[in-house]
Design a protein around this motif. Structure first.
Motif, PDB file in Angstrom:
ATOM      1  N   ALA A  15       0.835  -1.201   0.000  1.00 53.71           N
ATOM      2  CA  ALA A  15       0.000   0.000   0.000  1.00 53.71           C
ATOM      3  C   ALA A  15       0.873   1.257   0.000  1.00 53.71           C
ATOM      4  N   THR A  16       1.923   1.249   0.805  1.00 53.16           N
ATOM      5  CA  THR A  16       2.828   2.392   0.864  1.00 53.16           C
ATOM      6  C   THR A  16       3.436   2.667  -0.510  1.00 53.16           C
ATOM      7  N   LEU A  17       3.849   1.591  -1.147  1.00 56.51           N
ATOM      8  CA  LEU A  17       4.462   1.703  -2.472  1.00 56.51           C
ATOM      9  C   LEU A  17       3.499   2.331  -3.471  1.00 56.51           C
ATOM     10  N   LEU A  18       2.262   1.829  -3.440  1.00 58.14           N
ATOM     11  CA  LEU A  18       1.263   2.349  -4.378  1.00 58.14           C
ATOM     12  C   LEU A  18       0.961   3.822  -4.072  1.00 58.14           C
ATOM     13  N   ALA A  19       0.851   4.117  -2.783  1.00 54.82           N
ATOM     14  CA  ALA A  19       0.559   5.494  -2.388  1.00 54.82           C
ATOM     15  C   ALA A  19       1.651   6.429  -2.894  1.00 54.82           C
ATOM     16  N   GLN A  20       2.897   5.977  -2.793  1.00 50.32           N
ATOM     17  CA  GLN A  20       4.012   6.798  -3.281  1.00 50.32           C
ATOM     18  C   GLN A  20       3.879   7.051  -4.784  1.00 50.32           C
ATOM     19  N   ARG A  21       3.520   5.989  -5.510  1.00 51.56           N
ATOM     20  CA  ARG A  21       3.384   6.145  -6.961  1.00 51.56           C
ATOM     21  C   ARG A  21       2.292   7.165  -7.295  1.00 51.56           C
ATOM     22  N   ILE A  22       1.198   7.091  -6.521  1.00 52.14           N
ATOM     23  CA  ILE A  22       0.108   8.052  -6.757  1.00 52.14           C
ATOM     24  C   ILE A  22       0.615   9.471  -6.450  1.00 52.14           C
ATOM     25  N   GLU A  23       1.279   9.563  -5.298  1.00 52.15           N
ATOM     26  CA  GLU A  23       1.809  10.860  -4.866  1.00 52.15           C
ATOM     27  C   GLU A  23       2.737  11.444  -5.937  1.00 52.15           C
ATOM     28  N   GLN A  24       3.586  10.583  -6.497  1.00 50.65           N
ATOM     29  CA  GLN A  24       4.564  11.050  -7.494  1.00 50.65           C
ATOM     30  C   GLN A  24       3.943  11.293  -8.871  1.00 50.65           C
TER      31      GLN A  24
END
Ligand SMILES: Cc1ncc(COP(=O)(O)O)c(C=O)c1O
Ligand SMILES: Cc1ncc(COP(=O)(O)O)c(C=O)c1O
Lengths: 494, 494
Positions: free
Chosen positions: A8-17
């Protein structure tokens, strides 16, 4: 961290970026499962978590989509207060804020209240009632003016996490961090003296300085690295400053953690100009990252740092149990404490000591950190969603306070008055400056467990801000025209 | 009063008046029974009571005899402090006194500790534990800065007994009477200002004034009628005095209750010179006579009296629950309270409020009054018995503190140091004067339940005083040569 949290953290980062854009469809569960070599259910759990954080939205039978949203608002720029000592007033507004605590149906977005409803605090009640059943006469007696020894030992033990080697003898228990600050200030200052503070500064500290007839000089402060050492040095060169008060870990109101090298720099400056540092660490334990950051006190060699804190933010403010580790000013501090309140109530000290001794403190702390961090995600999302463009928002590294900067001409005092009709209370920025700055800012509390009422309040607040911004500015530029980060604190006005 | 108590009082009076002399045989039980028309067993009970008070001694098979003793020592004369404002110091000695509280095997004759071991205080524990079981979240929250409403209502109700019509809104809860005094003083004074005080004055008040940079002018004070209005008027004429601090009911350390007409006179003076009165009523409920005396506050028409008190002496000091009714200075007091400690710990406020609401307060108060009065009888007896002639002793009208004046050249500071080797601690008189007076005086606490150890301590103390007096004076006159009452405070030196 479990697998699904990691994903989830990884995906959230991708969204953020911006890798996945607002409105875009996310990879299917099966695709992700293959890509990351995890089970289908792990992916599903990860997606659920992101859904809870409102980062993604499920669409029946077509999978998950990135929740559309505006660009992240920029962080406020470094503050630029007046560079001369000023007197503090505004007691009336602070009083208003304090009294609002009494109105039961008021949504307290302006308060400094932590969440006291989490289950990990429950053992406190048991400890309290067990102590009462023991009928320990020490609980009724005048306490040691330094505080209950068992508690001072626990505080010394906890301080190790922030890099401090303290013995119980170096700690004085106080009636909350308020009294810790009050006795510290009075130990190193006389009325008429000058103290340097961060700008903005917690209004309670401002009022304490005011009440004792002390002048403040507000030092420019960066929203991510803290007080400007360069500006402080200039001020120290120019004025006979006696001490500097800082909240370096999880600053109130800006939420930053001062980097270690700047903490070192501040201490070096204090040594060079031979002034005291009053370090307010009341939110220090609530920094989201583990391990928690060090205190300036932990670097102190010659006892010039007075470390002030309390259990108000981590456990509960009603306990009124705080402490100060005053270094070389110990004797003065004891004197100032004696003349202010005498000793501190015994029973709550014993309760807290026992709560820690039984191992309830760390689990509670872990839970609260995670809770506030999760709240921050949701809250940030709401602010982006409901507030107009053209605002700056801090990115707190811990605690539960967010600072919002609106265009220069904005009047948060008027906004606050309007909001009270809707039973919403905020902290107006001007409370955080003696020189009357920050009338265009607000501080919001995101400690409370969220519910639809909170979201509605944010929506009302956002709309009110938008209306007020329309009044105070000829036209609001489209979001796309705004620079990614404001400069010199005025970009928001462009 | 039961029959036997009545008879005992009557006999005690006769002994006091010298009708039955020391060593003389008392009437037989049968004789008294006939004379007073009461049963044999009533007389026996009365004799038992007098024996307990050590007024009479049984001799096997020959009846009761009046315990031989010296003449009652005189009361100290009116004090004669320096008539100019002085700065206070002596923090070192006060600290020593406070720290002595920590030494467990020290007999605390110098402390201001009440007796917290009586059974009528027990319900407090039950209330405390029941409240903890209720898990009322208000106990963990930041409290109303004025204090818990339920407690303020109870305080207002209790104040009726002292003639005060107060509403809950006029009361601010504080961390003990210490904080009440501290905020009151800071509300009406700036550093450098002058305040008038009784002489001697409670050392805690002295230190508070000192700590805030306030000068005091000590006003001559009579051991039976209180502060000299004549001397105060002179001082008010001469100096820009901002306020006067008094303990008119059950004065600490002198034990007097100021007569009502003098209370009126003091208020009239304060009006004429437009100064505030800070009235410390912390012992007021413990006056032995019923009903309790009025406060000056009860006479106040224009809100210039700030009434300070706490539950420290009546219930227990460890609770740290006090209050102030600040009259016209309410806003200032709230400000000073906010900057000193913020709000007061909630749980103890709720505990005390509930203790009173459930009707436990009055029975406890009655018991404590009787207990201290009884202790006073025994204590006075011991002092007469073990102390040398040539001393003056107060006759407290309530509370549990006795003031002893020794010959002018006597050094109680040295005495105190000697006594510490015997694990006995006293309050040295010099703590009660900013101008360094009363080094020849001591204050003793008679709150604790007496046991042979207490009597032994009094014997040691008396012997030490006697030795010290022999050193500081060429010769001690025989008791018979002493005047019944000293004059001008120097008779004891003749
Ligand atoms: C930075 C800061 N210091 C001190 C305090 C006061 O803490 P306490 O409630 O322990 O007196 C607060 C509470 O609002 C705070 O935010
Ligand atoms: C006259 C007087 N005032 C005030 C106090 C302080 O009371 P508290 O323990 O409630 O702060 C004392 C206690 O020694 C006292 O004797």
């Amino acid at each position: 961290m479990t697998r699904y949290q990691h994903l989830a953290t990884l995906l959230a980062q991708r969204i953020e970026q911006g890798l996945y854009q607002g409105g875009e469809r996310l990879p299917s569960v099966r695709t992700l499962s293959t890509e990351h070599g995890v089970s289908i259910s792990t992916v599903q759990q990860a997606y659920h978590l992101l859904e809870e954080k409102q980062l993604i939205t499920p669409q029946p039978r077509s999978g998950y989509f990135v929740t559309p949203r505006k660009a992240a608002p920029p962080v406020p720029a470094i503050s630029r207060p007046a560079q001369r000592p000023v007197e503090i007033t505004q007691w009336g507004s602070v009083l208003e804020l304090i009294n609002a605590r009494l109105e039961e149906d008021m949504l307290q977005l302006g308060s400094g209240m932590p969440d006291i409803s989490q289950p990990t605090i429950k053992p406190l009640w048991k400890v309290m009632s067990r102590l009462a059943q023991k009928q320990d006469l020490r609980m009724l007696n005048y306490d040691n003016i330094y505080g209950v020894p068992a508690l001072r030992e626990q505080v010394a033990r906890l301080a190790i996490d922030s890099g401090c080697q303290l013995s119980a003898d170096e700690i004085v228990i106080t009636t909350g961090c308020h009294e810790a600050l009050s006795v510290s200030i009075r130990s190193v200052c006389q009325p008429g003296d000058i103290i340097a503070v961060e700008s903005p500064t917690f209004h309670g500290t401002m009022q304490t300085l005011h009440g004792f007839g002390i002048k403040v000089i507000e030092i420019p402060t960066d929203c991510e690295t803290g007080i400007s050492l360069e500006a402080l040095e200039l001020a120290l060169d120019q004025w006979p400053i006696k001490a500097v008060v800082v909240v370096p870990n999880c600053n109130n109101p800006l939420g930053f953690v001062m980097p270690d090298n700047r903490k070192r720099g501040l201490l070096a400056l204090a040594q060079r100009f031979d002034i005291a540092i009053i370090e307010d660490d009341v939110y220090g334990e609530l920094v989201y990252d583990y391990p928690r950051p060090i205190t300036i006190k932990s670097l102190d060699q010659d006892g010039r740092v007075m470390l002030c804190s309390s259990f108000s933010k981590v456990l509960a403010p009603g306990l009124r149990v705080g402490w100060v580790a005053p270094g070389r000013y110990l004797d003065r501090v004891i004197h100032m404490k004696y003349i202010g309140t005498g000793s501190t109530a015994t029973q709550m000290q014993m309760t807290v000591a026992e709560f820690i001794r039984l191992g309830h403190y760390q689990p509670h702390l872990r839970r609260m950190r995670a809770h506030y961090q999760r709240n921050l995600d949701i809250f940030t999302h709401w602010v982006r969603h409901y507030f107009p463009c053209g605002i700056c928002v801090t990115r707190p590294q811990g605690g539960f306070l967010m600072w919002i900067e609106l265009p220069e001409a904005f009047d948060s005092v008027r906004l606050n008055r309007e909001l009270r009709e809707c039973n919403i209370q905020i902290s107006v920025g001007s409370l955080f400056s003696a020189a009357g700055k920050y009338r265009n800012c607000l501080r919001l509390n995101y400690a409370l467990p969220f519910n639809p009422q909170t979201e509605r309040a944010l929506a009302i607040l956002g709309a009110a801000v938008e209306r007020a911004m329309e009044c105070c500015m000829p036209a609001i530029p489209a979001a796309a025209e705004l620079p990614e980060k404001s400069e010199g604190g005025t970009a928001v006005n462009q």
